[in-house]
Scaffold this active site. Structure first.
Site, PDB file in Angstrom:
ATOM      1  N   GLU A  30       0.955  -8.303  -4.256  1.00 21.58           N
ATOM      2  CA  GLU A  30       1.852  -8.358  -3.093  1.00 21.58           C
ATOM      3  C   GLU A  30       1.075  -8.153  -1.795  1.00 21.58           C
ATOM      4  OE1 GLU A  30       4.935  -9.346  -3.093  1.00 21.58           O
ATOM      5  OE2 GLU A  30       4.866  -9.544  -5.270  1.00 21.58           O
ATOM      6  N   GLU A  60       5.692 -16.378  -0.034  1.00 20.74           N
ATOM      7  CA  GLU A  60       5.952 -17.007  -1.329  1.00 20.74           C
ATOM      8  C   GLU A  60       4.975 -18.143  -1.592  1.00 20.74           C
ATOM      9  OE1 GLU A  60       7.763 -15.467  -3.324  1.00 20.74           O
ATOM     10  OE2 GLU A  60       8.483 -14.097  -1.781  1.00 20.74           O
TER      11      GLU A  60
END
Length: 294
Positions: free
Chosen positions: A211, A139
């Site tokens: 991602e 994150e």
């Protein structure tokens, strides 16, 4: 951590970005044919996208029921985020916790100085140690890469095209005829339909590449690909065991989550915001071999 750059991923990312830029330029060129009226929709979407960029993290927290927590409330979580932020060279983000059994996390914010990392109580119950660090580092990598800004800009194109397809007919006065207003509006609507479809798939392709990039960024922070792979396996297995209604409740947050909760089959993989878990784990194994041979 030092390793050989993954130029294949970099080139694919650059190709997708160039494709998006070309799509933007072409779309603006078509809209300029009928700029005076259709532009109202485009400007409206631009305003919404700007608001999303400025306040989107607050909306995301509210959607999850998340609350910013203090170090006194969650001391261990704060210690982990503080340490990992220092390792990543990032300012300390706000830390939030969402009360749900779904094991997941997300980061949001318009800049490195205005960001939040939110984890669910389900994640804190499912992971600890190096695996939890790996998810938090992933994150933080999204914040480092300014992914919210990139994906907001990409989504704005799709949203603009969608609303022109849906509402463009309002600007057709029915005159039609010799290249009049009506014909121009139809050109704008047809072009918008094409752009909407293309941008839908390109945005999701870009999201999947982001991602992969965040996974690599997480490893650059922790130096432990196996911990991230283990976290992916744990979260994926736990999510699959959850009731469908619980998953649908949070499906709207898929694009932000560490791992998506889309339960559809492989035939819809081109519509997914995240790569398949097995593909992410395979790349992490390759990265682990790369690091061990460095």
């Amino acid at each position: 951590m030092n390793w050989q750059n993954q130029w294949g991923l970099r080139l694919r990312m650059a190709g997708v970005m160039l494709l998006f830029i070309g799509l933007y330029i072409g779309f603006i060129g078509v809209l300029s044919l009928y700029f005076s009226s259709i532009s109202a929709i485009a400007l409206g979407v631009l305003a919404v996208s700007t608001a999303q960029l400025l306040y989107g993290y607050k909306v995301a927290l509210k959607a999850m029921g998340g609350e910013v927590v203090t170090a006194a409330e969650y001391p261990e979580l704060h210690r982990r985020v503080t340490r990992l932020s220092q390792q990543a060279g990032l300012p300390m983000p706000a830390v939030a916790v969402a009360p749900t059994d779904l094991p997941n996390a997300f980061a949001a914010g318009r800049s490195k100085n205005r960001a939040v990392v939110c984890v669910t109580t389900g994640l804190l119950e499912s992971l600890d140690g190096d695996e939890l660090d790996a998810v938090l580092a992933h994150e933080l990598a999204h914040i480092q890469n300014r992914d919210m800004v990139i994906m907001t800009a990409a989504s704005a194109l799709s949203a603009t095209a969608f609303y022109i397809v849906r509402w463009g007919w309002v600007f057709d006065d029915g005159s039609g005829g010799d290249g009049g207003e009506g014909a121009t509006v139809m050109v704008a609507i047809i072009a918008s339909l094409v752009v909407w479809v293309l941008s839908f798939f390109i945005t999701r392709l870009l999201s999947r590449y982001r991602e992969y990039t965040a996974d690599r960024g997480a490893v650059s922070i922790t130096g432990d690909p196996s911990a991230l792979a283990a976290a992916l396996r744990t979260i994926s297995a736990t999510t699959r065991e959850m009731p469908e209604e619980d998953l649908r409740e949070h499906a709207g947050m898929n694009a932000l989550f560490f791992d998506d909760i889309d339960t559809t089959d492989r035939l819809t993989r081109w519509c997914k915001t995240h790569p398949a878990v097995e593909n992410r784990i395979a790349r992490l194994r390759d990265l682990e071999r790369e690091l061990s041979s460095a």
